[in-house]
Design an enzyme around this catalytic site. Structure first.
Site, PDB file in Angstrom:
ATOM      1  N   ARG A  44       0.815  -1.225   0.000  1.00  0.00           N
ATOM      2  CA  ARG A  44       0.000   0.000   0.000  1.00  0.00           C
ATOM      3  C   ARG A  44       0.840   1.263   0.000  1.00  0.00           C
ATOM      4  O   ARG A  44       0.313   2.362  -0.151  1.00  0.00           O
ATOM      5  CB  ARG A  44      -0.919   0.016   1.237  1.00  0.00           C
ATOM      6  N   ASP A  52       7.486  -4.596   8.875  1.00  0.00           N
ATOM      7  CA  ASP A  52       8.038  -5.854   8.389  1.00  0.00           C
ATOM      8  C   ASP A  52       7.646  -6.065   6.932  1.00  0.00           C
ATOM      9  O   ASP A  52       6.960  -5.245   6.320  1.00  0.00           O
ATOM     10  CB  ASP A  52       7.595  -7.026   9.269  1.00  0.00           C
ATOM     11  N   GLU A  54       5.893  -8.665   4.106  1.00  0.00           N
ATOM     12  CA  GLU A  54       4.959  -9.779   3.926  1.00  0.00           C
ATOM     13  C   GLU A  54       4.824 -10.061   2.439  1.00  0.00           C
ATOM     14  O   GLU A  54       4.481  -9.164   1.661  1.00  0.00           O
ATOM     15  CB  GLU A  54       3.601  -9.429   4.535  1.00  0.00           C
ATOM     16  N   GLU A 149     -20.245 -17.089  22.831  1.00  0.00           N
ATOM     17  CA  GLU A 149     -19.290 -17.585  23.826  1.00  0.00           C
ATOM     18  C   GLU A 149     -18.784 -16.447  24.707  1.00  0.00           C
ATOM     19  O   GLU A 149     -18.644 -16.602  25.924  1.00  0.00           O
ATOM     20  CB  GLU A 149     -18.116 -18.269  23.119  1.00  0.00           C
ATOM     21  N   LYS A 153     -18.938 -15.908  28.876  1.00  0.00           N
ATOM     22  CA  LYS A 153     -17.779 -15.623  29.717  1.00  0.00           C
ATOM     23  C   LYS A 153     -18.004 -14.349  30.520  1.00  0.00           C
ATOM     24  O   LYS A 153     -17.658 -14.262  31.708  1.00  0.00           O
ATOM     25  CB  LYS A 153     -16.523 -15.486  28.848  1.00  0.00           C
TER      26      LYS A 153
END
Length: 256
Positions: A44, A52, A54, A149, A153
């Protein structure tokens, strides 16, 4: 060798490293290489001084399902290279899963380093192929697999604690809430750092999402009662949003 993590590197130096990695991929895989692309911030043009690298390398493996990654640090910089056969990367690009809004941008607009046969255009076509029903299925999976879920929790914490888990759980509510909004709108986020602010710009957000997202963005996660109330409100908003758009949270029968 630098032993203290990433150091400042210019965009030009980083791109030169990408080209050197591409040359090495050609040496290793020779005529099997179909395409090499760069994704993430480098593709981009938004890479910062400590970003880093990729990349992906597509192989013609004659039907084999090659799928592995190299990930390493050279000292001042880090790189990850995904090596996949053409059939694997095409199938991955055409699949919609819960984190699709964050994971699939590389298939739409990689920076080409090698693409003599025009494979990257085929890859983009595969990434554009999922139907509305595919996105609906992914939304349903996130609603049940993550959000249902999470609310369980959260309610356990409200009864038994520990409240120390609440900040992380609130961040998960925000993250997967943003994934739902991206899937619903069939929109991709530019980068992980921009998931929440970009989600807040998309239409048709469930009630309660904005409060949770802004709490996470502010880092103001120190008050358990506020986090519990915000996440409960967001869950109520999700239930109403799912009903409005014919998404499924509850099943009336065992699905097997």
């Amino acid at each position: 060798m630098n032993m203290n993590g990433p150091v400042e590197i210019s965009k030009r130096e980083r791109f030169q490293t990408c080209q050197e990695i591409a040359s090495r991929l050609h040496e290793v895989f020779k005529e099997k290489v179909l395409a090499i692309g760069v994704y993430g911030s480098v593709s981009r043009g938004t890479d910062g001084p400590f970003s880093d690298i990729e990349m992906f390398c597509v192989l013609d493996d004659s039907g084999d399902e090659t799928d592995f990654s190299y990930e390493w640090s050279a000292g001042p910089w880090k790189a990850e290279v995904n090596v996949m056969s053409a059939n694997v990367i095409l199938a991955t690009a055409a699949t919609v899963e819960g984190e699709w809004p964050l994971t699939h941008s590389p298939f739409f607009s990689p920076l080409s380093l090698y693409d003599p046969a025009g494979f990257l255009a085929e890859l983009k076509k595969a990434a554009e192929s999922p139907a509305k029903q595919d996105f609906k299925h992914a939304v349903n999976e996130v609603l049940v697999g993550e959000m249902y879920e999470f609310i369980g929790k959260l309610r356990n914490i409200s009864v038994n604690g520990p409240s120390t888990y609440l900040p992380y759980l609130t961040m998960q509510f925000a993250k997967y809430g943003a994934m739902l909004i991206g899937l619903h709108n069939q929109k991709r986020y530019s980068t992980g750092a921009m998931v929440l602010p970009e989600a807040l710009e998309l239409p048709d957000r469930p009630a309660g999402f904005d409060k949770v997202a802004r709490l996470v963005m502010s880092g103001n996660l120190s008050y358990p009662s506020e986090l519990l109330a915000a996440c409960e409100d967001f869950w109520s908003g999700l239930v109403a949003w799912a009903a409005e758009h014919d998404y499924t949270i509850h099943s009336k029968r065992i699905p097997f």
